[in-house]
Motif scaffolding. Structure first.
Motif, PDB file in Angstrom:
ATOM      1  N   LEU A 156       0.821  -1.070  -0.059  1.00 19.07           N
ATOM      2  CA  LEU A 156      -0.118   0.060  -0.132  1.00 19.07           C
ATOM      3  C   LEU A 156       0.868   1.400   0.050  1.00 19.07           C
ATOM      4  O   LEU A 156       1.835   1.370   0.535  1.00 19.07           O
ATOM      5  CB  LEU A 156      -0.873   0.130   1.350  1.00 19.07           C
ATOM      6  CG  LEU A 156      -1.920  -1.097   1.265  1.00 19.07           C
ATOM      7  CD1 LEU A 156      -2.622  -0.946   2.546  1.00 19.07           C
ATOM      8  CD2 LEU A 156      -2.837  -0.806   0.116  1.00 19.07           C
ATOM      9  N   GLY A 245     -11.811  -5.601   2.074  1.00 20.61           N
ATOM     10  CA  GLY A 245     -11.614  -4.751   1.037  1.00 20.61           C
ATOM     11  C   GLY A 245     -10.182  -4.298   0.819  1.00 20.61           C
ATOM     12  O   GLY A 245      -9.489  -4.233  -0.286  1.00 20.61           O
ATOM     13  N   MET A 248      -8.391  -7.533  -0.541  1.00 21.75           N
ATOM     14  CA  MET A 248      -8.833  -7.729  -2.080  1.00 21.75           C
ATOM     15  C   MET A 248      -7.671  -6.618  -2.843  1.00 21.75           C
ATOM     16  O   MET A 248      -6.979  -7.290  -3.865  1.00 21.75           O
ATOM     17  CB  MET A 248     -10.182  -7.105  -2.375  1.00 21.75           C
ATOM     18  CG  MET A 248     -10.956  -7.880  -3.147  1.00 21.75           C
ATOM     19  SD  MET A 248     -12.511  -7.061  -3.427  1.00 21.75           S
ATOM     20  CE  MET A 248     -12.324  -6.634  -5.111  1.00 21.75           C
ATOM     21  N   LEU A 249      -7.426  -5.623  -2.391  1.00 21.81           N
ATOM     22  CA  LEU A 249      -6.599  -4.741  -3.223  1.00 21.81           C
ATOM     23  C   LEU A 249      -5.227  -5.218  -3.103  1.00 21.81           C
ATOM     24  O   LEU A 249      -4.277  -5.148  -4.305  1.00 21.81           O
ATOM     25  CB  LEU A 249      -6.539  -3.255  -2.910  1.00 21.81           C
ATOM     26  CG  LEU A 249      -5.614  -2.430  -3.267  1.00 21.81           C
ATOM     27  CD1 LEU A 249      -6.312  -1.909  -4.850  1.00 21.81           C
ATOM     28  CD2 LEU A 249      -5.527  -1.043  -2.503  1.00 21.81           C
TER      29      LEU A 249
ATOM     30  N   ASP B 240     -13.811   3.160  -1.264  1.00 20.67           N
ATOM     31  CA  ASP B 240     -13.634   1.898  -2.271  1.00 20.67           C
ATOM     32  C   ASP B 240     -13.316   0.623  -1.430  1.00 20.67           C
ATOM     33  O   ASP B 240     -14.035  -0.547  -2.074  1.00 20.67           O
ATOM     34  CB  ASP B 240     -12.676   2.342  -3.445  1.00 20.67           C
ATOM     35  CG  ASP B 240     -13.162   3.433  -4.644  1.00 20.67           C
ATOM     36  OD1 ASP B 240     -14.521   3.529  -4.477  1.00 20.67           O
ATOM     37  OD2 ASP B 240     -12.373   4.040  -5.310  1.00 20.67           O
ATOM     38  N   ARG B 241     -12.546   0.926  -0.494  1.00 23.36           N
ATOM     39  CA  ARG B 241     -12.117  -0.247   0.250  1.00 23.36           C
ATOM     40  C   ARG B 241     -13.214  -0.857   0.863  1.00 23.36           C
ATOM     41  O   ARG B 241     -13.758  -2.017   1.026  1.00 23.36           O
ATOM     42  CB  ARG B 241     -11.044  -0.071   1.245  1.00 23.36           C
ATOM     43  CG  ARG B 241      -9.665   0.382   0.572  1.00 23.36           C
ATOM     44  CD  ARG B 241      -8.958  -0.918  -0.457  1.00 23.36           C
ATOM     45  NE  ARG B 241      -9.881  -1.036  -1.766  1.00 23.36           N
ATOM     46  CZ  ARG B 241      -9.625  -0.169  -2.623  1.00 23.36           C
ATOM     47  NH1 ARG B 241      -9.061   0.970  -2.619  1.00 23.36           N
ATOM     48  NH2 ARG B 241     -10.308  -0.555  -3.787  1.00 23.36           N
ATOM     49  N   ILE B 242     -14.147   0.108   1.542  1.00 27.18           N
ATOM     50  CA  ILE B 242     -15.406  -0.161   2.256  1.00 27.18           C
ATOM     51  C   ILE B 242     -16.367  -1.101   1.083  1.00 27.18           C
ATOM     52  O   ILE B 242     -16.951  -2.129   1.297  1.00 27.18           O
ATOM     53  CB  ILE B 242     -16.089   0.984   2.666  1.00 27.18           C
ATOM     54  CG1 ILE B 242     -15.356   1.421   3.882  1.00 27.18           C
ATOM     55  CG2 ILE B 242     -17.623   0.446   3.375  1.00 27.18           C
ATOM     56  CD1 ILE B 242     -15.964   2.750   4.466  1.00 27.18           C
ATOM     57  N   LEU B 243     -16.348  -0.290   0.109  1.00 31.99           N
ATOM     58  CA  LEU B 243     -17.347  -0.971  -0.940  1.00 31.99           C
ATOM     59  C   LEU B 243     -16.664  -2.208  -1.608  1.00 31.99           C
ATOM     60  O   LEU B 243     -17.676  -3.151  -1.629  1.00 31.99           O
ATOM     61  CB  LEU B 243     -17.578   0.150  -2.284  1.00 31.99           C
ATOM     62  CG  LEU B 243     -18.241   1.461  -1.697  1.00 31.99           C
ATOM     63  CD1 LEU B 243     -18.124   2.338  -2.775  1.00 31.99           C
ATOM     64  CD2 LEU B 243     -19.771   1.177  -1.254  1.00 31.99           C
ATOM     65  N   ASP B 244     -15.519  -2.344  -1.711  1.00 37.60           N
ATOM     66  CA  ASP B 244     -14.974  -3.645  -2.334  1.00 37.60           C
ATOM     67  C   ASP B 244     -15.530  -4.588  -1.269  1.00 37.60           C
ATOM     68  O   ASP B 244     -15.727  -5.878  -1.410  1.00 37.60           O
ATOM     69  CB  ASP B 244     -13.565  -3.481  -2.187  1.00 37.60           C
ATOM     70  CG  ASP B 244     -13.181  -3.005  -3.672  1.00 37.60           C
ATOM     71  OD1 ASP B 244     -13.952  -2.622  -4.524  1.00 37.60           O
ATOM     72  OD2 ASP B 244     -12.003  -2.845  -3.932  1.00 37.60           O
ATOM     73  N   GLY B 245     -15.117  -4.170  -0.019  1.00 38.91           N
ATOM     74  CA  GLY B 245     -15.466  -5.248   1.171  1.00 38.91           C
ATOM     75  C   GLY B 245     -16.733  -5.904   0.981  1.00 38.91           C
ATOM     76  O   GLY B 245     -17.059  -7.039   1.274  1.00 38.91           O
ATOM     77  N   VAL B 246     -17.557  -4.880   1.175  1.00 40.89           N
ATOM     78  CA  VAL B 246     -18.947  -5.445   1.116  1.00 40.89           C
ATOM     79  C   VAL B 246     -19.572  -5.874  -0.148  1.00 40.89           C
ATOM     80  O   VAL B 246     -20.042  -6.933  -0.059  1.00 40.89           O
ATOM     81  CB  VAL B 246     -20.011  -4.077   1.234  1.00 40.89           C
ATOM     82  CG1 VAL B 246     -21.523  -4.352   1.017  1.00 40.89           C
ATOM     83  CG2 VAL B 246     -19.946  -3.284   2.332  1.00 40.89           C
ATOM     84  N   MET B 248     -17.682  -7.813  -1.920  1.00 38.52           N
ATOM     85  CA  MET B 248     -17.002  -9.410  -1.878  1.00 38.52           C
ATOM     86  C   MET B 248     -18.019 -10.123  -1.017  1.00 38.52           C
ATOM     87  O   MET B 248     -18.314 -11.433  -1.427  1.00 38.52           O
ATOM     88  CB  MET B 248     -15.633  -9.226  -1.074  1.00 38.52           C
ATOM     89  CG  MET B 248     -14.645  -9.957  -1.493  1.00 38.52           C
ATOM     90  SD  MET B 248     -13.074  -9.983  -0.648  1.00 38.52           S
ATOM     91  CE  MET B 248     -12.861 -11.418   0.078  1.00 38.52           C
TER      92      MET B 248
END
Lengths: 254, 254
Positions: A156, A245, A248-249, B240-246, B248
């Motif tokens: 990161l 999240g 994932m990244l 975006d990390r939050i949205l990615d996590g959700v 997933m």
DNA sequence: CATTAAAGCGTATGCCATACGCAGATAACG
DNA sequence: CGTTATCTGCGTATGGCATACGCTTTAATG
């Protein structure tokens, strides 16, 4: 957010409150010795806040608790606002152990998040103190250090690590606030926290009875069916979404 | 959090402040007519806060701004604390448009999060108001409604939807605070926000110069190299990390 | 028209942070 | 070993604050 002091001259002096917090004021040698220490003042103020709430923290109360005159405190702290700042910094206490040598970033960051929540639960009055933006006090910086330690070597970028740490601490704060409010209402009316939650849903049902609130009604109906979940499970849910999240990244870049 | 009013009797009265916020007090007909409205009082208070900061909001200031006696305000609001509560509720303004009929949950929730941040940026004084826990005021409830609307039909359970919405709003709040503090410091010293950020990093460098802060030093070195990023990009990263996590989780269940 | 209750608000209370200045203490300087 | 500079503790004073209380005026109800 701007860059560090690539070419900023070193003669920019530290603001007084920062120097104070870090113990960098040069104690002169001339006058009489001090009868107290800054740490004593802060500790006493925290004790008052813990015992009787933030509203009970007044300069005169702290002074009388210490057996000194009110105005003497101003030899240790420039304003009450600075004192509150130091109180919060100190009251957070020690962060959880940092990421171990063979530990992954994920459990380390999770532990850090849990530590945040635990700190706020230990000293609920801290949530009432309007916090002051970018962390600069010693203990806050230590907490930050541990947070960034958890994210070392993840690939990161710097600003991304900042956002991630903020994500976790912000969620902890929000969650602490929500549950503390219900717990406090419960304690005040002499009920269990669960009853206080029930009461909240009831009030929400009353005020939304007339008016277009389909999603909230759906929510309330479902909450009625679900078995009572542990509060901490709901907290873990959000934390896990953050971690997913981020993971994932990280994986997508590896 | 407890269940809704499955079998709670309906005679539990609404607390006064809730009834007040929702306009459910029954106005009696006996006495003289009121010369003001609650909305006027709240709007004036907000105007003062916006113009001169939260500290300038006093009952006497609001009253003189309205051309009435100080004590008259107490015919509209039981305490100043209640007034602050209503001020925040109102000042959030309208939430962004709710999720459209053919819109996915993700852009809708993103828009909702952006709206949270925008509201806090519009009225920065709101960040200084120690907020009061579970949302129950009309506009807050509307914001919540929109948040839950975004998550309808995603397969998330009720408590999970609550956590998710809290995640987003908590992050918005944290981010707003961090940037507002730097912006305010910049404005106060007549610099650009970027210079204020530089100054922050500089101070951090000074105080961490002696002592074990490897992760922070690493961070500062990297920030020095990276080109100046737009603040809002860093904010988007966390969102975006939050949205990615959700996402997933949602996908894994589908 | 009498009654009743609410509206506006002047006055007073008690708390608060904190500016100012003084008296005593202490170390550095000659 | 004084003298001087400077810091400490703190009493006093100021100005602001939220708000309790009770009076006068107003207006709808019976």
């Amino acid at each position: 957010m701007g860059e560090p002091d690539s070419d900023l001259p070193n003669d920019v002096p530290l603001p007084e409150n920062i120097a104070l917090a870090w113990g960098l004021r040069d104690r002169p040698s001339r006058g009489p010795k001090r009868s107290l220490s800054l740490e004593q003042v802060v500790a006493t103020a925290i004790r008052v806040a813990q015992a009787d709430g933030l509203a009970a923290v007044s300069m005169s109360r702290i002074a009388s608790e210490l057996g000194v005159g009110t105005m003497s405190l101003y030899r240790y702290v420039p304003t009450k606002h600075d004192l509150l700042d130091l109180m919060v910094d100190t009251a957070y206490g020690s962060p959880p152990p940092p990421r171990g040598p063979d530990e992954g970033w994920r459990p380390a960051l999770a532990r850090w998040g849990e530590g945040n929540l635990a700190a706020l639960r230990r000293q609920p009055w801290m949530q009432q103190v309007p916090l002051s933006g970018a962390p600069i006090n010693p203990n806050s910086v230590r907490w930050m250090e541990y947070g960034f330690l958890a994210l070392r070597g993840t690939g990161l970028r710097a600003t991304e690590r900042v956002s991630t740490v903020l994500l976790v601490s912000g969620y902890a704060r929000s969650w602490a606030m929500l549950t503390a409010d219900l717990a406090e209402a419960a304690a005040r009316t002499g009920q269990t926290p669960n009853e206080a939650g029930q009461r909240y849903w009831h009030h929400l049902a009353v005020v939304t009875a007339t008016g277009p609130y389909p999603a909230i009604h759906e929510l309330m109906a479902e909450v009625g069916e679900e078995e009572d979940e542990d509060d901490d499970l709901e907290w873990r849910f959000g934390l896990d979404r953050i971690l997913d999240g981020v993971e994932m990244l990280i994986n997508s870049r590896a």
